[in-house]
Design an enzyme around this catalytic site. Structure first.
Site, short mmCIF file in Angstrom:
data_model
loop_
_atom_site.label_atom_id
_atom_site.label_comp_id
_atom_site.label_asym_id
_atom_site.label_seq_id
_atom_site.Cartn_x
_atom_site.Cartn_y
_atom_site.Cartn_z
N LYS A 167 0.82 -1.22 0.00
CA LYS A 167 0.00 0.00 0.00
C LYS A 167 0.85 1.27 0.00
O LYS A 167 0.33 2.37 -0.01
CB LYS A 167 -0.90 0.03 1.25
N LYS A 217 2.75 2.13 2.54
CA LYS A 217 2.74 2.66 3.91
C LYS A 217 3.84 2.00 4.72
O LYS A 217 4.18 0.84 4.47
CB LYS A 217 1.42 2.30 4.61
N1 CTP Z 1 -10.18 6.77 10.86
C1 CTP Z 1 -11.16 7.68 11.29
N2 CTP Z 1 -10.78 8.94 11.69
C2 CTP Z 1 -9.48 9.31 11.64
C3 CTP Z 1 -8.48 8.40 11.22
C4 CTP Z 1 -8.86 7.13 10.83
O1 CTP Z 1 -12.35 7.37 11.31
N3 CTP Z 1 -9.17 10.56 12.01
C5 CTP Z 1 -10.60 5.45 10.41
C6 CTP Z 1 -10.26 5.20 8.94
O2 CTP Z 1 -11.20 5.82 8.09
C7 CTP Z 1 -10.30 3.69 8.87
C8 CTP Z 1 -9.77 3.28 10.26
O3 CTP Z 1 -9.90 4.44 11.11
O4 CTP Z 1 -11.63 3.23 8.73
C9 CTP Z 1 -8.30 2.86 10.20
O5 CTP Z 1 -7.59 3.91 9.59
P1 CTP Z 1 -6.04 3.93 9.27
O6 CTP Z 1 -5.82 4.20 7.82
O7 CTP Z 1 -5.39 2.75 9.88
O8 CTP Z 1 -5.61 5.23 10.14
P2 CTP Z 1 -5.19 6.69 9.71
O9 CTP Z 1 -5.01 7.46 10.98
O10 CTP Z 1 -6.14 7.24 8.69
O11 CTP Z 1 -3.78 6.42 9.05
P3 CTP Z 1 -2.95 7.18 7.92
O12 CTP Z 1 -2.60 8.54 8.43
O13 CTP Z 1 -1.73 6.29 7.72
O14 CTP Z 1 -3.83 7.21 6.68
#
Ligand code: CTP
Length: 128
Positions: free
Chosen positions: A44, A46
């Site tokens: 991905k 990441k």
């Molecule tokens: N999520 C959420 N609110 C946030 C961050 C994440 O509701 N502020 C939700 C995402 O939409 C997803 C789940 O938590 O359904 C897991 O998200 P993930 O991608 O692991 O976390 P992120 O904090 O969004 O990570 P990144 O910054 O790497 O995108």
């Protein structure tokens, strides 16, 4: 019994994750989380701060989560939904529309993301 599924990396676990898991679990009676492995994160593009094992240990302590299993590919979702007899697929609205093709198997719900928090933000702050 209404069975829910969601997916994610859940790195540097934060309240946006907690809120997502709480709202997902409250839609039914049982919540399974497909947790992205470190290898799948590479696919991905990441890189997680915490390893799969550590991220799993944290998720295990969340009372809204009933089952954690590894997410290793984009293609596994159809098989997971059938295997776990899922009624609702829930994910944050940053993915809006992306999983609509699964709607022949179960309901698809995109929940609003929590504002002003993400794993990326936390990781960037740690690096400063
Ligand atoms: N999520 C959420 N609110 C946030 C961050 C994440 O509701 N502020 C939700 C995402 O939409 C997803 C789940 O938590 O359904 C897991 O998200 P993930 O991608 O692991 O976390 P992120 O904090 O969004 O990570 P990144 O910054 O790497 O995108």
């Amino acid at each position: 019994m209404t069975r829910i599924i969601t997916y994610g990396t859940f790195d540097t676990f934060h309240w946006g994750h907690m809120s997502m898991l709480q709202r997902a679990r409250e839609m039914g009676d049982w919540l399974a989380v497909g947790l992205s492995t470190d290898e799948f994160n590479k696919i991905k593009g990441k890189h997680s701060h915490f390893s799969y094992e550590r991220r799993m240990e944290i998720l295990r302590g969340v009372k809204y989560v009933d089952l954690i299993f590894p997410e290793t590919s984009w293609e596994q979702k159809r098989a997971d939904i059938i295997k776990y007899n899922i009624d609702i697929f829930v994910i944050g609205d940053d993915w809006r529309g992306k999983f609509d093709d699964l709607s022949d198997l179960c309901r698809i719900i995109y929940l609003p993301r929590s504002a002003d928090i993400s794993s990326t933000l936390i990781k960037n702050s740690l690096q400063k």
